[in-house]
Enzyme design. Structure first.
Site, PDB file in Angstrom:
ATOM      1  N   THR A 317     -30.219 -60.994 -34.065  1.00 54.37           N
ATOM      2  CA  THR A 317     -30.194 -61.930 -32.955  1.00 54.37           C
ATOM      3  C   THR A 317     -31.564 -62.573 -32.836  1.00 54.37           C
ATOM      4  OG1 THR A 317     -29.818 -62.207 -30.569  1.00 54.37           O
ATOM      5  CG2 THR A 317     -30.679 -60.064 -31.281  1.00 54.37           C
ATOM      6  N   HIS A 373     -28.328 -43.784 -31.921  1.00 54.35           N
ATOM      7  CA  HIS A 373     -28.976 -42.504 -32.211  1.00 54.35           C
ATOM      8  C   HIS A 373     -27.988 -41.461 -32.737  1.00 54.35           C
ATOM      9  CE1 HIS A 373     -32.222 -39.777 -32.349  1.00 54.35           C
ATOM     10  NE2 HIS A 373     -32.842 -40.145 -31.241  1.00 54.35           N
TER      11      HIS A 373
END
Length: 403
Positions: A317, A373
Site C-alpha cells: 500500500t 504473528h
C-alpha cells in the site's frame, strides 16, 4: 451476462443506466454488474433502443444469461453473438433462469452473499430472505449475523449507534466502501498484527530515476515513481523469505510459489481496491511499472476485471503521495503481511566515509510491514525488511531502468 473473468461464474446486476424505450449508443454505459471481487460498468454493444430488460437490479445471473434486448434500426434485435450482454450460446436462455423461483431462492446465492455466509459459518436455510422471490440479500446475512451476536468477537463491546449533531449530513457508503469496511474489520478482529519499520536510503534509486524522468514520461505516458523500485525489491526479497508470501490456514501455512503482488489503489470516497500483478517476480522493473500503472488506471476508471483482483499473495500500500511518515497497514487476509511505503524526504543522515562519520543529505523513506504473528515472528519479518532495504540501497537501478 458477460464473461467477467476465468474464475467468475455469475454476477449481480446492481444498476441499469437505461430503461425500456430509451435509446442507447454503442459503448455507452448500459449497466453495472458486481461479483464478489469487483464492480464493473458494462457498455452497450450496439446502438439502438432498449426493447426488454429481462434481469432486474439486484438479481444474480449466470454467465451467458440474456439480460436485455436492444433493437437496432429497422426493429431487428441485436444478434446475441455481437452483444456484450450475452454469450453466443445465450439465445435460448430465458429470463426465468436469471432469478430464482420461490422454492429454490435460498440455494441461488450471489457471490457476495455466498462469501458472507461462508465467512460467518452460517446455514442459508436459517436466514430469512427479503429480496426478490425470497432471495437472501447481503443485508439479510448481516442482519442475521448481528442478531446472533457473531458480528464481532464476544470480548469486544457493541459498536455505539451513530448520532447526528445539528447540521450533520448522512452519507451512504458505496458498495466498495462497504466491502472494504467488512474485510478490514474482520482482518483486524481476527489477526494478531505486528508492525515493524526500517528506513531506506533512496539515493541509488534517485540516481537512476531522476535523469530518466522526462524521457520516461514521454515514452510511457506516466510518471516514474518510487513504487516500481520498491515492488521490484519486495519481489526479490520474498524469494528468500517465502513465509511472508503465504496464506494462513489455521494450523498450516500455504507457501505460494508465485509472487502475485497486490497494489492497494485509493478510489478516494469510494473505497479501496487491491488489484494484483500476477507473477510479479518474473517481471523486470519496467514491466512492473507498466503493470502497476495499468491496474491503478483501470481501477479508478472502473474497468477492472474480476480476475484482476484474485490470487494475491502479498500486498503493498503506497501512502507516500500523502506525505505520511509511517503507516501501520491492516493485512489483506488470508495473506500474512502487507508493506506500507511512505513519503521519501530529504533528511540529514550520518554516513561513514573514509573511516569517518559525516552528515549528508539523503532521500530517506520508511518501509513499514504489518505481519501476522501467527505465521512468522519478529526476527523473520525484520530480516525480510533488511533484505528489501539492502536491495533498494545497493542494486544497480540504472541498469534495470533500461527497457
Amino acid at each position: 451476462m458477460p464473461q467477467l473473468g476465468e474464475t467468475v461464474a455469475e454476477g449481480t446486476v446492481t444498476k441499469w443506466y437505461k430503461k425500456v424505450g430509451d435509446a442507447v449508443k454503442a459503448d455507452e454505459a448500459l449497466f453495472d454488474v458486481e461479483t464478489d471481487k469487483v464492480s464493473t460498468e458494462i457498455p452497450a454493444p450496439v446502438a439502438g433502443v432498449i426493447a426488454e430488460i429481462l434481469v432486474q437490479e439486484g438479481a444474480t445471473a449466470k454467465v451467458g444469461t440474456r439480460l436485455a434486448v436492444i433493437r437496432e434500426a429497422g426493429g431487428q434485435a441485436a444478434r446475441p453473438a455481437a452483444a456484450a450482454v450475452a454469450a453466443p450460446a445465450a439465445a435460448s436462455v430465458s429470463a426465468g433462469s436469471a432469478a430464482s423461483a420461490p422454492g429454490d431462492a435460498r440455494t441461488r446465492l450471489s457471490p457476495v452473499v455466498s462469501r458472507l455466509i461462508a465467512e460467518h459459518g452460517l446455514d442459508a436455510r436459517t436466514i430469512t430472505g427479503t429480496g426478490r422471490d425470497g432471495r437472501i440479500t447481503r443485508e439479510d446475512v448481516l442482519a442475521h449475523v448481528a442478531q446472533r451476536g457473531t458480528a464481532r468477537p464476544a470480548a469486544r463491546t457493541q459498536e455505539p449507534a451513530p448520532y447526528a449533531v445539528a447540521g450533520a449530513e448522512s452519507v451512504p457508503l458505496t458498495g466498495i466502501r462497504k466491502r472494504t469496511a467488512e474485510h478490514m474489520a474482520k482482518s483486524w478482529a481476527t489477526v494478531p498484527h505486528v508492525m515493524q519499520a526500517v528506513e531506506a536510503d533512496f539515493s541509488g534509486v534517485d540516481r537512476a530515476r531522476r535523469p530518466a524522468a522526462e524521457q520516461w514520461k514521454q515514452r510511457e505516458g506516466f510518471a516514474l515513481t518510487y513504487l516500481p523500485f520498491i515492488a521490484r525489491a519486495v519481489t526479490a526479497a520474498l524469494a528468500r523469505y517465502p513465509r511472508l508470501n503465504a496464506s494462513f490456514g489455521g494450523d498450516h501455512l500455504v507457501l505460494h510459489r508465485r509472487v502475485n503482488l497486490g497494489i492497494a489503489v485509493d478510489l478516494e470516497r469510494e473505497g479501496l481496491l487491491v488489484p494484483v500483478v500476477k507473477d510479479a517476480s518474473a517481471k523486470s522493473l519496467v514491466e512492473l511499472a507498466r503493470a502497476i500503472n495499468d491496474l491503478a488506471a483501470r481501477a479508478r476508471e472502473h474497468r477492472l476485471k474480476p480476475d484482476d483482483m484474485t490470487e494475491g499473495t502479498y500486498t503493498i500500500t503506497n501512502n507516500g503521495a500523502g506525505g505520511t511518515l509511517v503507516t501501520a497497514a491492516i493485512i489483506n487476509t488470508p495473506q500474512v503481511a502487507i508493506l506500507s511505503t511512505d513519503a521519501v524526504r530529504k533528511r540529514a543522515v550520518v554516513v561513514e566515509s573514509g573511516g569517518k562519520d559525516e552528515v549528508a543529505v539523503r532521500p530517506v523513506g520508511v518501509l513499514a510491514q504489518s505481519f501476522d504473528h501467527r505465521a512468522v515472528d519478529g526476527a523473520y519479518s525484520a530480516a525480510f525488511l533488511q533484505e528489501v532495504k539492502t536491495i533498494i540501497e545497493t542494486r544497480d537501478w540504472q541498469l534495470e531502468i533500461k527497457d
